[in-house]
Scaffold this motif. Structure first.
Motif, PDB file in Angstrom:
ATOM      1  N   ALA A 143       0.826  -1.203   0.000  1.00 49.88           N
ATOM      2  CA  ALA A 143       0.000   0.000   0.000  1.00 49.88           C
ATOM      3  C   ALA A 143       0.862   1.255   0.000  1.00 49.88           C
ATOM      4  O   ALA A 143       0.547   2.232  -0.669  1.00 49.88           O
ATOM      5  CB  ALA A 143      -0.926  -0.010   1.213  1.00 49.88           C
ATOM      6  N   MET A 144       1.969   1.221   0.739  1.00 56.24           N
ATOM      7  CA  MET A 144       2.733   2.463   0.905  1.00 56.24           C
ATOM      8  C   MET A 144       3.778   2.662  -0.184  1.00 56.24           C
ATOM      9  O   MET A 144       3.915   3.750  -0.713  1.00 56.24           O
ATOM     10  CB  MET A 144       3.399   2.470   2.269  1.00 56.24           C
ATOM     11  N   ARG A 147       2.716   3.773  -3.630  1.00 53.57           N
ATOM     12  CA  ARG A 147       2.373   5.192  -3.723  1.00 53.57           C
ATOM     13  C   ARG A 147       3.560   6.061  -3.359  1.00 53.57           C
ATOM     14  O   ARG A 147       3.394   7.245  -3.080  1.00 53.57           O
ATOM     15  CB  ARG A 147       1.189   5.497  -2.818  1.00 53.57           C
ATOM     16  N   VAL A 149       5.375   6.336  -0.764  1.00 56.50           N
ATOM     17  CA  VAL A 149       5.548   6.871   0.576  1.00 56.50           C
ATOM     18  C   VAL A 149       6.880   6.329   1.069  1.00 56.50           C
ATOM     19  O   VAL A 149       7.134   5.136   0.972  1.00 56.50           O
ATOM     20  CB  VAL A 149       4.446   6.374   1.527  1.00 56.50           C
ATOM     21  N   GLY A 151      10.746   7.260   3.571  1.00 51.41           N
ATOM     22  CA  GLY A 151      11.456   8.076   4.552  1.00 51.41           C
ATOM     23  C   GLY A 151      10.657   8.308   5.809  1.00 51.41           C
ATOM     24  O   GLY A 151      10.128   7.389   6.422  1.00 51.41           O
ATOM     25  N   VAL A 152      10.575   9.586   6.154  1.00 53.34           N
ATOM     26  CA  VAL A 152       9.982   9.995   7.405  1.00 53.34           C
ATOM     27  C   VAL A 152       8.505   9.585   7.505  1.00 53.34           C
ATOM     28  O   VAL A 152       8.047   9.137   8.545  1.00 53.34           O
ATOM     29  CB  VAL A 152      10.120  11.517   7.494  1.00 53.34           C
ATOM     30  N   TYR A 153       7.767   9.726   6.402  1.00 54.02           N
ATOM     31  CA  TYR A 153       6.343   9.404   6.437  1.00 54.02           C
ATOM     32  C   TYR A 153       6.130   7.934   6.722  1.00 54.02           C
ATOM     33  O   TYR A 153       5.249   7.543   7.470  1.00 54.02           O
ATOM     34  CB  TYR A 153       5.673   9.798   5.109  1.00 54.02           C
ATOM     35  N   ALA A 155       8.124   6.022   8.369  1.00 55.37           N
ATOM     36  CA  ALA A 155       8.448   5.807   9.785  1.00 55.37           C
ATOM     37  C   ALA A 155       7.252   6.164  10.663  1.00 55.37           C
ATOM     38  O   ALA A 155       6.877   5.405  11.554  1.00 55.37           O
ATOM     39  CB  ALA A 155       9.671   6.633  10.173  1.00 55.37           C
ATOM     40  N   ILE A 157       4.065   6.327   9.864  1.00 53.93           N
ATOM     41  CA  ILE A 157       2.891   5.468   9.697  1.00 53.93           C
ATOM     42  C   ILE A 157       3.126   4.088  10.310  1.00 53.93           C
ATOM     43  O   ILE A 157       2.237   3.542  10.967  1.00 53.93           O
ATOM     44  CB  ILE A 157       2.506   5.401   8.206  1.00 53.93           C
TER      45      ILE A 157
ATOM     46  N   ILE B  45      11.731  15.947  12.452  1.00 55.60           N
ATOM     47  CA  ILE B  45      10.877  15.088  13.251  1.00 55.60           C
ATOM     48  C   ILE B  45      11.277  15.271  14.689  1.00 55.60           C
ATOM     49  O   ILE B  45      12.355  14.848  15.086  1.00 55.60           O
ATOM     50  CB  ILE B  45      11.124  13.615  12.926  1.00 55.60           C
ATOM     51  N   LEU B 110      15.948  10.962   9.330  1.00 58.19           N
ATOM     52  CA  LEU B 110      15.679   9.766  10.130  1.00 58.19           C
ATOM     53  C   LEU B 110      16.555   9.738  11.371  1.00 58.19           C
ATOM     54  O   LEU B 110      16.153   9.253  12.431  1.00 58.19           O
ATOM     55  CB  LEU B 110      15.893   8.505   9.298  1.00 58.19           C
ATOM     56  N   LEU B 113      15.154  11.859  14.068  1.00 57.55           N
ATOM     57  CA  LEU B 113      14.104  11.134  14.772  1.00 57.55           C
ATOM     58  C   LEU B 113      14.684  10.330  15.938  1.00 57.55           C
ATOM     59  O   LEU B 113      14.186  10.395  17.064  1.00 57.55           O
ATOM     60  CB  LEU B 113      13.448  10.208  13.752  1.00 57.55           C
ATOM     61  N   LEU B 246       0.213  12.065  13.465  1.00 58.00           N
ATOM     62  CA  LEU B 246      -0.790  11.668  12.475  1.00 58.00           C
ATOM     63  C   LEU B 246      -1.627  12.865  12.048  1.00 58.00           C
ATOM     64  O   LEU B 246      -1.955  13.014  10.870  1.00 58.00           O
ATOM     65  CB  LEU B 246      -1.697  10.572  13.033  1.00 58.00           C
ATOM     66  N   VAL B 291      -4.867   6.072   9.035  1.00 53.97           N
ATOM     67  CA  VAL B 291      -3.778   5.368   8.350  1.00 53.97           C
ATOM     68  C   VAL B 291      -4.247   4.878   6.984  1.00 53.97           C
ATOM     69  O   VAL B 291      -3.542   4.992   5.980  1.00 53.97           O
ATOM     70  CB  VAL B 291      -3.257   4.204   9.222  1.00 53.97           C
ATOM     71  N   MET B 295      -2.772   5.903   3.346  1.00 54.04           N
ATOM     72  CA  MET B 295      -2.220   4.966   2.372  1.00 54.04           C
ATOM     73  C   MET B 295      -2.761   5.276   0.972  1.00 54.04           C
ATOM     74  O   MET B 295      -2.071   5.099  -0.020  1.00 54.04           O
ATOM     75  CB  MET B 295      -2.579   3.542   2.754  1.00 54.04           C
ATOM     76  N   PRO B 298      -1.243   9.721   0.321  1.00 52.55           N
ATOM     77  CA  PRO B 298      -0.111   9.955   1.224  1.00 52.55           C
ATOM     78  C   PRO B 298       0.199  11.435   1.421  1.00 52.55           C
ATOM     79  O   PRO B 298       0.825  11.792   2.416  1.00 52.55           O
ATOM     80  CB  PRO B 298       1.058   9.251   0.552  1.00 52.55           C
TER      81      PRO B 298
END
Lengths: 376, 308
Positions: A143-144, A147, A149, A151-153, A155, A157, B45, B110, B113, B246, B291, B295, B298
């Motif tokens: 799914a990710m 599309r 998605v 890196g950070v996103y 992580a 999710i 982040i 990252l 983070l 989120l 979520v 998906m 995005p």
């Protein structure tokens, strides 16, 4: 790195593998009593997760903050099999519904729900321990990554999914055992897992599986697949424009990492004797990332040493100065990121090996320069 | 599921749950605004965002204790002093953290983070060592206690109303700062094109530090407001961090308006569901919905085109 004379394992890899095997299979069992050995066995189950992160994060550049989820899924699958075996009609005849796990009876559930039915069979359980988490990773990854998605996103999710799973497990205690998890596990197909002998055997099975997983990871790393992963991490667009389906490679790396974590989770359940949501959520998931980071995020062997080192330190600190441990762990996160991004493996590659090379070279010919050793 | 309630009961339930949802919405917006600036605008982040919030809550607690013991006559006004102090304390800590830690890691999101997660562990333990592991609560000033009786079955709490008013004020202030002030102009310029912003003479390092500081300061205010409706413990911040991230991602990271819209959607869904199922299932369903939508989409609800 592309020469044909590049074997599956270089001389250095053989040396590292032999050293690790000697440590895990000989030195620890001889030098530690059963309690400590069981503790090391528990740490080694986290090393499976760290190993998965090396492939997924170190090589693929995909940081998942939800690896505890796969560890937990594997662990819960195993735990449910053991729990069903422990909850025979005979053992549970004081319950209002004999023959179902005790936590279900406490929550007024009268029949085993359908999704736990397959766990009556050992063969099916062993399959599902890996299949369920990998299928879940496939779903999330497909799914990710399709599309784009990353890196950070990604992580954030994955972290959210781990959090959701924790809330779900804690909230649905009739089906999952709630905050206490699945406890009071006794036998595996009639074989008591709580005796010292069983613990010793399980330790060896665990160590052997870990070394097996390292070899699988090594074969991925050495293959063309591994090089594409690294290329993707460093310049994703260039790989995509060369005609590779970037998403599929990412999904593969993520699923492989999930599979490793699941094996670790199942071995955890067998060795420690319970599974609870405290291994699923955000905090354990991020802590497992630091094991890989301390070992060196691109080093398969480093992942194992990093896990042992951090957990050893955790146990030592928690025994003597419980107050200080979180300060230490927090400082470790910051120090690894700021000062040692290559972790222990970086120290060995860049300091210890050149030094050893110079020491050896003093006696004989100069040490050869090995440009292929630093992967960055 | 509706069978047991009469129509007017149902109406009241929806109004009351809607109001509870609005309070939740206010808290979410306050938390997410700081993060929307730090994550949305700077791309950093900050996993320690919750801990900056808790810092604000503890500052409020200390101020309340100080007023109780030394200035009991002015106790009714302590909250306004506490809010300013919370902003300053969290903002100052934020700027120090940016200078010591974050600025070395702008190219490695990252790693930021992980480093800020380490920071959050250190802060948690620091709170535990100085304030104890137990949750602390503050005494509300007299005028904030009680509720308005709107109809026979609907009552509205004054502290909830106060938080909503505060949220509106702070949101307007942040909006003005971002879109009307020179600082906001510079921040947006740096976000759109860092190199070019530097070339026309904007001190991007200074803008970064100030932006991070202000984002953390707003978190401090959120924590301060949080004490009005709940108690504070060393790990309270961690409970909210996933929700907050989120919200920001769901709204579309670069859009302040999106942040507000998504905070509204999530809080209303959650508080309405909470009435019909258990609290934990309500958050599971809400988060799964978010979520799932992320998906499929995005980039979030609202997107801003920027040059990378």
């Amino acid at each position: 790195m592309m020469q044909n004379d590049n074997p599956f394992l270089t001389r250095l890899d053989w040396l590292s593998l032999a050293l690790l095997a000697a440590l895990l299979l000989v030195a620890f069992p001889l030098g530690l009593d059963t309690f400590r050995l069981n503790l090391v066995g528990k740490y080694l189950t986290y090393a499976f997760v760290a190993l998965g992160l090396v492939i997924c994060w170190g090589y693929g550049g995909i940081l998942s903050l939800g690896q505890g989820l796969f560890f937990g899924l594997g662990g819960y699958c195993m735990a449910m099999f053991l729990k069903l075996e422990a909850s025979t009609v005979e053992n549970t005849k004081i319950q209002s519904t004999p023959g179902i796990p005790d936590f279900m009876d406490w929550n007024q559930i009268t029949a085993l729900p359908w999704f736990w039915q397959p766990f009556h069979s050992l063969a099916l359980t062993l399959l599902l321990v890996v299949a369920v988490p990998v299928a879940f990773a496939l779903l999330v990854g497909a799914a990710m990554f399709k599309r784009r998605v990353s890196g950070v996103y990604f992580a954030i999710i994955t972290q959210a999914i781990a959090a959701i799973m924790t809330i779900l497990i804690v909230g649905q205690q009739g089906y999952t055992g709630g905050i206490n998890g699945i406890t009071d596990l006794r036998t595996l197909a009639g074989w008591d897992i709580r005796t010292d002998g069983a613990k010793l055997l399980l330790y060896f099975v665990n160590a052997a599986l870990l070394i097996g997983c390292i070899l699988v990871a090594q074969s991925v790393r050495r293959s063309k697949l591994g090089r594409i992963l690294v290329a993707m991490r460093d310049k994703e667009d260039r790989v995509r424009f060369s005609g590779y389906a970037v998403a599929s490679f990412k999904i593969f790396a993520f699923c492989l990492a999930a599979g490793f974590s699941a094996i670790g989770g199942a071995m955890f359940t067998l060795q420690v004797g319970f599974m609870s949501p405290s291994f699923v959520g955000i905090t354990p998931s991020i802590e497992m990332v630091i094991y890989a980071a301390v070992g060196g995020r691109t080093s398969l062997f480093g992942a194992v040493y990093g896990t042992l080192l951090v957990n050893g330190a955790k146990t030592a600190f928690s025994e003597s100065f419980p107050e200080l441990w979180l300060f230490g762990l927090g400082a470790l996160f910051i120090a690894v990121v700021l000062a040692f991004p290559d972790g222990l493996a970086g120290l060995v590659r860049n300091r210890l090996l050149p030094w050893a090379g110079r020491m050896l070279a003093r006696g004989g010919k100069p040490a050869p320069v090995r440009p292929g050793m630093v992967t960055k | 599921m509706f069978g047991d309630y009469s129509l007017s009961d149902l109406g009241s339930i929806f109004v009351m749950q809607g109001f509870a949802g609005l309070i939740l919405f206010s808290v979410f917006v306050l938390m997410a605004l700081g993060l929307a600036i730090i994550f949305g605008q700077m791309g950093v982040i900050n996993m320690a965002h919750g801990e900056f919030m808790i810092l604000g809550a503890y500052v409020t607690y200390l101020t309340a204790t100080f007023f109780q013991n030394h200035l009991p006559g002015l106790f009714d006004a302590y909250f306004f002093v506490a809010m300013v102090l919370a902003f300053l304390a969290a903002g100052a800590l934020g700027m120090a953290v940016e200078w010591l830690l974050i600025r070395h890691l702008y190219r490695r999101p990252l790693d930021t983070l992980l480093a800020t997660w380490g920071l959050s562990l250190i802060l948690q333990q620091a709170y535990r060592s100085s304030f104890g592991a137990r949750e602390v609560g503050v005494d509300l000033p007299g005028w904030m206690i009680g509720s308005l009786q709107a109809t026979e079955t609907i009552e509205i709490q004054i502290n909830g109303l106060f938080i909503m008013a505060l949220t509106v004020l702070i949101t307007i202030a942040v909006g003005l700062m971002m879109f009307r002030s020179r600082w906001g102009q510079q921040v947006r310029a740096v976000v759109q094109n860092r190199v070019m912003a530097g070339a026309v003479g904007i001190d991007t390092g200074r803008v970064d530090r100030l932006t991070f500081g202000i984002g953390c300061g707003i978190a401090g205010i959120a924590g301060s407001a949080f004490t009005m409706i709940g108690s504070t413990g060393p790990t309270s911040g961690q409970l909210y961090i996933v929700n907050t991230f989120l919200i920001v991602v769901f709204g579309g990271a670069q859009s302040l308006l999106g942040t507000i819209a998504s905070a509204f959607t999530i809080s209303q869904t959650q508080s309405t569901l909470e009435f019909f199922t258990s609290g934990s299932m309500a958050s599971v369903i809400t988060l799964l919905g978010v979520v799932g939508i992320l998906m499929l989409r995005p980039q979030g609800l609202f997107t801003l085109k920027i040059r990378r």
